[in-house]
Design a protein around this motif. Structure first.
Motif, PDB file in Angstrom:
ATOM      1  N   ILE A 162      13.484  44.674 -49.625  1.00  0.00           N
ATOM      2  CA  ILE A 162      12.433  45.452 -49.470  1.00  0.00           C
ATOM      3  C   ILE A 162      11.976  45.572 -47.346  1.00  0.00           C
ATOM      4  CG2 ILE A 162       9.650  45.403 -49.323  1.00  0.00           C
ATOM      5  CD1 ILE A 162      10.335  42.847 -51.274  1.00  0.00           C
ATOM      6  N   HIS A 163      11.584  47.001 -47.513  1.00  0.00           N
ATOM      7  CA  HIS A 163      12.196  47.884 -46.451  1.00  0.00           C
ATOM      8  C   HIS A 163      10.812  48.045 -45.891  1.00  0.00           C
ATOM      9  CE1 HIS A 163      16.540  47.920 -45.934  1.00  0.00           C
ATOM     10  NE2 HIS A 163      16.434  48.282 -47.077  1.00  0.00           N
ATOM     11  N   ALA A 164       9.834  48.119 -46.552  1.00  0.00           N
ATOM     12  CA  ALA A 164       8.209  48.834 -45.764  1.00  0.00           C
ATOM     13  C   ALA A 164       6.963  47.342 -47.064  1.00  0.00           C
ATOM     14  CB  ALA A 164       8.290  50.651 -46.208  1.00  0.00           C
ATOM     15  N   LEU A 165       5.758  47.401 -45.449  1.00  0.00           N
ATOM     16  CA  LEU A 165       5.277  46.488 -46.403  1.00  0.00           C
ATOM     17  C   LEU A 165       3.875  47.336 -45.422  1.00  0.00           C
ATOM     18  CD1 LEU A 165       6.147  42.797 -45.513  1.00  0.00           C
ATOM     19  CD2 LEU A 165       5.765  44.310 -47.842  1.00  0.00           C
ATOM     20  N   ALA A 166       2.723  47.187 -45.957  1.00  0.00           N
ATOM     21  CA  ALA A 166       1.676  47.664 -45.285  1.00  0.00           C
ATOM     22  C   ALA A 166      -0.060  47.721 -45.520  1.00  0.00           C
ATOM     23  CB  ALA A 166       1.284  49.160 -45.589  1.00  0.00           C
ATOM     24  N   LEU A 167      -0.262  46.713 -44.830  1.00  0.00           N
ATOM     25  CA  LEU A 167      -1.641  45.992 -45.386  1.00  0.00           C
ATOM     26  C   LEU A 167      -2.911  46.894 -45.476  1.00  0.00           C
ATOM     27  CD1 LEU A 167      -1.210  42.531 -43.776  1.00  0.00           C
ATOM     28  CD2 LEU A 167      -1.122  42.900 -46.557  1.00  0.00           C
ATOM     29  N   SER A 168      -3.697  46.886 -46.793  1.00  0.00           N
ATOM     30  CA  SER A 168      -4.799  47.270 -46.250  1.00  0.00           C
ATOM     31  C   SER A 168      -5.853  47.106 -45.640  1.00  0.00           C
ATOM     32  CB  SER A 168      -5.683  47.113 -48.155  1.00  0.00           C
ATOM     33  OG  SER A 168      -5.876  45.876 -48.141  1.00  0.00           O
ATOM     34  N   PRO A 169      -7.069  48.235 -45.762  1.00  0.00           N
ATOM     35  CA  PRO A 169      -7.893  47.830 -44.343  1.00  0.00           C
ATOM     36  C   PRO A 169      -8.618  45.966 -44.741  1.00  0.00           C
ATOM     37  CG  PRO A 169      -7.850  50.361 -44.409  1.00  0.00           C
ATOM     38  CD  PRO A 169      -6.862  49.693 -45.903  1.00  0.00           C
ATOM     39  N   ASP A 170      -9.074  45.966 -45.403  1.00  0.00           N
ATOM     40  CA  ASP A 170      -9.626  45.183 -45.655  1.00  0.00           C
ATOM     41  C   ASP A 170      -9.367  43.761 -46.416  1.00  0.00           C
ATOM     42  OD1 ASP A 170      -8.621  45.541 -48.438  1.00  0.00           O
ATOM     43  OD2 ASP A 170     -10.332  45.482 -49.994  1.00  0.00           O
ATOM     44  N   GLY A 171      -7.778  43.866 -45.756  1.00  0.00           N
ATOM     45  CA  GLY A 171      -6.639  42.606 -45.945  1.00  0.00           C
ATOM     46  C   GLY A 171      -6.498  42.089 -47.118  1.00  0.00           C
ATOM     47  N   GLN A 172      -6.918  43.037 -48.744  1.00  0.00           N
ATOM     48  CA  GLN A 172      -6.800  42.041 -50.116  1.00  0.00           C
ATOM     49  C   GLN A 172      -5.561  42.429 -50.783  1.00  0.00           C
ATOM     50  OE1 GLN A 172      -9.330  39.705 -50.942  1.00  0.00           O
ATOM     51  NE2 GLN A 172      -9.350  39.905 -48.634  1.00  0.00           N
ATOM     52  N   THR A 173      -5.318  43.689 -50.146  1.00  0.00           N
ATOM     53  CA  THR A 173      -4.206  44.511 -51.258  1.00  0.00           C
ATOM     54  C   THR A 173      -3.329  45.071 -50.274  1.00  0.00           C
ATOM     55  OG1 THR A 173      -5.464  45.475 -51.795  1.00  0.00           O
ATOM     56  CG2 THR A 173      -3.945  46.446 -52.382  1.00  0.00           C
ATOM     57  N   LEU A 174      -1.561  44.459 -50.805  1.00  0.00           N
ATOM     58  CA  LEU A 174      -0.678  44.686 -49.987  1.00  0.00           C
ATOM     59  C   LEU A 174      -0.197  45.603 -50.389  1.00  0.00           C
ATOM     60  CD1 LEU A 174       1.672  44.443 -48.201  1.00  0.00           C
ATOM     61  CD2 LEU A 174       2.443  42.811 -49.436  1.00  0.00           C
ATOM     62  N   ALA A 175       0.960  46.977 -50.084  1.00  0.00           N
ATOM     63  CA  ALA A 175       2.180  47.627 -50.750  1.00  0.00           C
ATOM     64  C   ALA A 175       3.517  47.664 -50.321  1.00  0.00           C
ATOM     65  CB  ALA A 175       1.653  49.507 -50.065  1.00  0.00           C
ATOM     66  N   SER A 176       4.289  47.316 -51.278  1.00  0.00           N
ATOM     67  CA  SER A 176       5.710  47.009 -50.662  1.00  0.00           C
ATOM     68  C   SER A 176       6.485  48.105 -51.474  1.00  0.00           C
ATOM     69  CB  SER A 176       5.834  45.852 -50.595  1.00  0.00           C
ATOM     70  OG  SER A 176       6.179  45.605 -52.135  1.00  0.00           O
ATOM     71  N   GLY A 177       7.825  48.554 -50.505  1.00  0.00           N
ATOM     72  CA  GLY A 177       8.536  49.298 -50.886  1.00  0.00           C
ATOM     73  C   GLY A 177       9.722  49.596 -51.191  1.00  0.00           C
ATOM     74  N   SER A 178      11.113  49.866 -52.567  1.00  0.00           N
ATOM     75  CA  SER A 178      12.529  49.422 -52.030  1.00  0.00           C
ATOM     76  C   SER A 178      12.755  50.681 -52.697  1.00  0.00           C
ATOM     77  CB  SER A 178      12.836  48.135 -53.398  1.00  0.00           C
ATOM     78  OG  SER A 178      11.690  48.428 -54.271  1.00  0.00           O
ATOM     79  N   HIS A 179      13.136  50.687 -53.921  1.00  0.00           N
ATOM     80  CA  HIS A 179      13.328  52.044 -54.264  1.00  0.00           C
ATOM     81  C   HIS A 179      11.876  52.987 -55.227  1.00  0.00           C
ATOM     82  CE1 HIS A 179      18.213  52.722 -54.436  1.00  0.00           C
ATOM     83  NE2 HIS A 179      17.505  52.604 -53.668  1.00  0.00           N
ATOM     84  N   LYS A 180      10.900  52.132 -55.392  1.00  0.00           N
ATOM     85  CA  LYS A 180      10.035  52.062 -55.424  1.00  0.00           C
ATOM     86  C   LYS A 180       8.928  51.196 -54.752  1.00  0.00           C
ATOM     87  CE  LYS A 180      10.593  48.171 -59.096  1.00  0.00           C
ATOM     88  NZ  LYS A 180      11.067  47.935 -61.127  1.00  0.00           N
ATOM     89  N   ILE A 181       6.908  51.620 -55.173  1.00  0.00           N
ATOM     90  CA  ILE A 181       6.473  50.447 -54.412  1.00  0.00           C
ATOM     91  C   ILE A 181       5.670  50.402 -55.062  1.00  0.00           C
ATOM     92  CG2 ILE A 181       4.178  51.305 -53.150  1.00  0.00           C
ATOM     93  CD1 ILE A 181       5.595  55.019 -52.577  1.00  0.00           C
ATOM     94  N   LYS A 182       5.038  48.970 -54.630  1.00  0.00           N
ATOM     95  CA  LYS A 182       4.498  48.015 -55.741  1.00  0.00           C
ATOM     96  C   LYS A 182       3.117  47.883 -54.791  1.00  0.00           C
ATOM     97  CE  LYS A 182       7.819  45.322 -58.495  1.00  0.00           C
ATOM     98  NZ  LYS A 182       6.995  45.427 -60.076  1.00  0.00           N
ATOM     99  N   ILE A 183       2.012  47.675 -55.779  1.00  0.00           N
ATOM    100  CA  ILE A 183       0.463  47.217 -55.048  1.00  0.00           C
ATOM    101  C   ILE A 183      -0.152  46.187 -55.504  1.00  0.00           C
ATOM    102  CG2 ILE A 183      -1.958  48.258 -55.144  1.00  0.00           C
ATOM    103  CD1 ILE A 183       0.931  50.124 -53.790  1.00  0.00           C
ATOM    104  N   TRP A 184      -0.354  44.895 -54.335  1.00  0.00           N
ATOM    105  CA  TRP A 184      -0.406  43.603 -55.114  1.00  0.00           C
ATOM    106  C   TRP A 184      -1.590  43.526 -54.626  1.00  0.00           C
ATOM    107  CZ3 TRP A 184       4.114  40.725 -56.844  1.00  0.00           C
ATOM    108  CH2 TRP A 184       5.500  41.307 -56.582  1.00  0.00           C
ATOM    109  N   ASN A 185      -2.241  42.462 -55.160  1.00  0.00           N
ATOM    110  CA  ASN A 185      -3.782  42.252 -55.031  1.00  0.00           C
ATOM    111  C   ASN A 185      -3.246  40.492 -54.965  1.00  0.00           C
ATOM    112  OD1 ASN A 185      -5.574  40.450 -55.831  1.00  0.00           O
ATOM    113  ND2 ASN A 185      -6.388  41.426 -56.960  1.00  0.00           N
ATOM    114  N   LEU A 186      -3.249  40.463 -53.446  1.00  0.00           N
ATOM    115  CA  LEU A 186      -3.859  39.378 -52.725  1.00  0.00           C
ATOM    116  C   LEU A 186      -4.291  37.720 -52.986  1.00  0.00           C
ATOM    117  CD1 LEU A 186      -2.624  40.745 -49.228  1.00  0.00           C
ATOM    118  CD2 LEU A 186      -0.865  39.744 -51.028  1.00  0.00           C
ATOM    119  N   GLN A 187      -4.938  38.229 -53.942  1.00  0.00           N
ATOM    120  CA  GLN A 187      -6.305  37.215 -53.788  1.00  0.00           C
ATOM    121  C   GLN A 187      -5.205  36.298 -55.403  1.00  0.00           C
ATOM    122  OE1 GLN A 187      -8.983  35.813 -52.861  1.00  0.00           O
ATOM    123  NE2 GLN A 187      -8.228  37.515 -51.264  1.00  0.00           N
TER     124      GLN A 187
END
Length: 826
Positions: free
Chosen positions: A632-657
């Motif tokens: 996983i070479h890339a991470l980005a947190l959403s402005p509200d801090g509730q969602t995380l995007a992560s990237g390898s060959h594909k991109i996953k959107i996570w619910n941090l709760q």
């Protein structure tokens, strides 16, 4: 009276200076007790201890709930039973009767089991109640307050700082009356000291430390202590046992022989122990007799005037009452002294009345106000970083003291105590020292003696320069030394410094500070990264830093390194403050949430990659996310801090709760090296080794645009604050500026001689920073594409850059195993 206040100072200061070492403990659970008759009190106390006098009723309710629960559990079987009955009726078979018998038998057995378990539980709880009831009654017998714990704990439920609760344990009036039983003169008996004492303290706290204050609140529980029945440490311990979770100050005074002992008990927020010390012993008998003698001397002048008017001695003595008696005793005492007799060994039966207790009451009230204000200041300084109010109030507290030297001694003692507290806090939070010392100096400027404030100003300036590794001269030269390192984030500090210097009358120093503030104002609100200079270089990093991120408050930043560690450094000083050490492999990427609460990081292991979610302030690992099989070479947190995007060959959107992936974005054919999320959370941009940039709607998974323009891997993307501009950089040595909405290429920036690994945009949206393999950091005008400045300081490739929210501090990390902090000079 003044000499006894001196004793108060002498005894009190060492006690206050030990309080800072007693601040650890565990909070007490909320106590649910109400005031009622003794048996009812015992039942309520059992509830607090974990039992309930209505256990039998409650267990009956539990049994009924179990029956209902059993019915729900067997709902499926009941339906099958109905179907089977229908079948049996139709078939009229003997098997149905046998099946029904077995089902009813099993059901009745289950009910019997529930009933038996309930009865056993009921018996056990009755046994526990019987064992604890004597202990509870004993606790109630030794409880010294007229309020029960639940009434005290529920008295403050609002937001804001927790108030310091103050309780007065006044002297036992019966003991005081018994002491002077044979010497009470004409007039009413000894006045009740408690109402006067409580009223004086209440007025003082209401004016300067009110309960509704959001700065230094106190809650005064006047009349709560039963002084006729309880005194001493056993009573203090009883209160502490129930209220140890609550910051409390108990001011106790009791009669012991010829002395009135003034003590205090204190414990802070959730301490393991309490402080209980005698502050001073007041010889109350001597003070009261001195008052009687003073009345006698005043009466002598009246006596002489009456005699001159022709009044007889009998008439004068009748008018004088006990004043006339005391005058005779006083004259006799003076005659014995003149004869060389030691009168200290003799007993003189001076007649006393209510007025003779006024001096004692006034002194005791002043002592209570002094210690209450003192401890309220210390409490809120330690737990809420609020600075003292008492220095400016001391003249008011002792306004009746004729000896101003005494007032000065009291002030000196208070200031000494505050300074010791400040030094203790400085050991815990060294980076706060300049601001804390300056705030203390500001409060001390209220005192007539300005030397204490000057001392704190010098201490503050020295600490400020020391943290920035600058020369530490004194006076105006210290302000000159600040010039090379002061930044916009120091404006508040400089404003406070200016106020202190104005109060001290140092016009030359005020002019110097105004010059520094003018230098900030000349920037006109624009961020000027062209004047960046190297402020600190963090060396000794155990591996190549893979990324840096600055928290929104501009205080800390972190850089992932190869050896499974994320370091946390202080932005102003470059000193490391913490390490996150739970990674199983090399740290690849990290991101801080816009609210500064969450740090997300990823690592690489032989098996698979993990994402770690941390509490940025406590360093606690909140959860670990599993889902990617590749790095996983890339991470980005959403402005509200509730969602995380992560990237390898594909991109996953996570619910941090929940820690669960909610969607996956497919489209890139190679590694995803960078992800950016817009400030409104509606746009996600990804950059990949497949030479493309993709713009997504993260909530619908819609791919809006695919941008093609780079001729090699794209390593970094960033969205401008206006949400309209996108900047990318890659291995083709170029930086490209795009219109985020249309996907149109606006311009290409060329200047690096190697791959560009990282780009960042200043908060003003006009300044761009880039870092690359050519060991340089370049500053660009984003609007024109003009290269403005080049920073050369790294001896290897620069892999990551980040800009602080103040727009004047830059952090870079490179292959030379260093992290560098660059600051704009004013």
């Amino acid at each position: 009276m003044e000499q006894w206040i001196k004793l108060l100072i002498e005894y009190a200061v060492p006690i206050f200076n030990t309080l800072m070492y007693m601040r650890n403990g565990q909070p007490l659970s909320t106590i649910h007790i109400e005031l009622d008759e003794k048996h009812r009190q015992a039942q309520l106390m059992l509830e607090y201890l974990g039992n309930d006098s209505h256990t039998e009723d409650k267990n009956g309710q539990i049994f009924q709930k179990n029956l209902a629960k059993l019915g729900l559990e067997y709902s499926g079987e009941i339906q099958e039973f109905i179907q089977s009955v229908s079948w049996a009726i139709q078939q009229n078979s003997r098997e149905y009767q046998q099946w029904r018998f077995a089902q009813e038998k099993a059901f009745q057995q289950q009910l019997a089991t529930y009933n038996r378990e309930t009865q056993i539980q009921l018996a056990n709880e009755r046994r526990e109640i019987a064992l604890r009831l004597p202990e509870v009654e004993k606790i109630l017998d030794s409880w010294p307050l007229r309020l029960l714990p639940s009434q005290i704990l529920k008295s403050h439920t609002g937001s804001g700082p927790i108030p310091l609760r103050i309780i007065v344990a006044p002297p036992n009036l019966e003991r005081l009356t018994a002491t002077f039983e044979d010497q009470l003169g004409q007039g009413p008996v000894i006045p009740d000291i408690e109402p006067n004492l409580a009223q004086g303290l209440r007025e003082f706290l209401s004016e300067y430390y009110p309960l509704h204050s959001q700065i230094r609140p106190t809650e005064f529980l006047g009349g709560a202590w039963d002084s006729r029945r309880f005194q001493g440490e056993s009573s203090i311990k009883a209160v502490f046992g129930m209220l140890k979770s609550e910051p409390t100050l108990i001011l106790e005074s009791d009669i012991e022989g010829d002395s009135l002992n003034f003590r205090m008990a204190y414990w802070g927020l959730s301490q393991d122990n309490y402080c209980y010390e005698t502050i001073v012993k007041l010889p109350y008998r001597h003070l009261i007799y001195e008052s009687a003698k003073t009345r006698a001397l005043k009466w002598k002048a009246t006596h002489d005037k009456l005699l001159a008017m022709g009044k007889t001695f009998a008439e004068i003595e009748q008018l004088g009452g006990n004043n006339a008696i005391n005058l005779k005793i006083l004259e006799e005492e003076e005659q014995l002294k003149q004869a060389g007799i030691d009168v200290s060994e003799l007993s003189f039966a001076y007649q006393i009345n209510r007025k003779d207790f006024e001096a004692l009451s006034q002194l005791l009230t002043s002592c209570h106000c002094l210690v209450a204000g003192w401890m309220a200041d210390v409490h809120h300084l330690v737990y809420h970083d609020v600075f003292p109010r008492l220095p400016e109030l001391l003249p008011h507290v002792f306004q009746q003291a004729a000896n101003q030297q005494l007032v000065k001694q009291v002030m000196q003692s208070a200031v000494s105590s505050y300074q010791d507290v400040l030094k203790t806090l400085a050991n815990e939070r060294p980076y706060w020292v300049p601001e804390m010392a300056m705030k203390l100096a500001k409060s001390l400027t209220q005192l007539p003696d300005k030397s204490w404030a000057k001392e704190q100003v010098e201490y503050s300036l020295t600490s400020w320069l020391e943290q920035r590794q600058l020369p530490q001269p004194a006076g105006v030269k210290a302000l000159e030394a600040m010039k090379s390192a002061v930044a916009k984030e120091d404006r508040e500090y400089l404003e406070q410094l200016k106020e202190c210097l104005q109060a001290l009358g140092d016009d030359l120093a005020v002019a110097q500070v105004e010059s520094l503030l003018s230098g900030m104002a000349s920037l006109g609100g624009k961020f000027n990264l062209e004047k960046l200079v190297l402020s600190h270089s963090v060396s000794g990093v155990s591996g190549r830093p893979t990324g840096v991120a600055i928290s929104p408050d501009g205080q800390v930043f972190s850089g992932g390194v190869e050896k499974n560690v994320i370091g946390l450094w202080h932005l102003k000083t470059g000193q490391q403050t913490y390490q996150f050490t739970s990674h199983a492999g090399q740290v690849l990427a990290l991101s801080i949430s816009p609210d500064g609460k969450i740090l997300a990081s990823s690592d690489k292991t032989e098996q698979r990659s993990h994402i770690y979610i941390w509490d940025l302030h406590s360093g606690k690992l909140l959860r670990t996310l599993f889902g990617h099989k590749k790095s996983i070479h890339a991470l980005a947190l959403s402005p509200d801090g509730q969602t995380l995007a992560s990237g390898s060959h594909k991109i996953k959107i996570w619910n941090l709760q929940t820690g669960e992936p909610v969607r996956t974005l497919f489209g890139h054919k190679e590694w995803v090296y960078s992800i950016a999320i817009s400030s409104d959370g509606e746009t996600l941009v990804s950059a990949s080794a497949d030479k493309t940039i993709k713009i997504w709607h993260p909530k619908t998974e819609q791919l809006r645009h695919t941008l093609r323009g780079h001729s090699a891997s794209v390593y970094s993307v960033v969205i401008a604050p206006d949400g309209e501009t996108l900047v990318s950089a890659g291995a083709d040595k170029t930086i490209k500026v795009w219109n985020l909405q249309t996907g149109k290429l606006l311009r290409t920036l060329s200047g690096h001689s190697g791959a560009v690994y990282s780009v960042a945009i200043a908060p003003d949206g006009e300044t761009l920073v880039s870092a690359g393999a050519d060991k340089t950091i370049k500053i660009w005008n984003l609007q024109t594409g003009q290269e403005c400045h080049t920073l050369s300081g790294h001896s290897g490739a620069v892999y990551s850059v980040a800009i602080a929210p103040d727009g004047e501090t830059l952090v870079s990390a490179g292959a030379d195993k260093t992290i560098k902090i660059w600051r704009t000079i004013v």
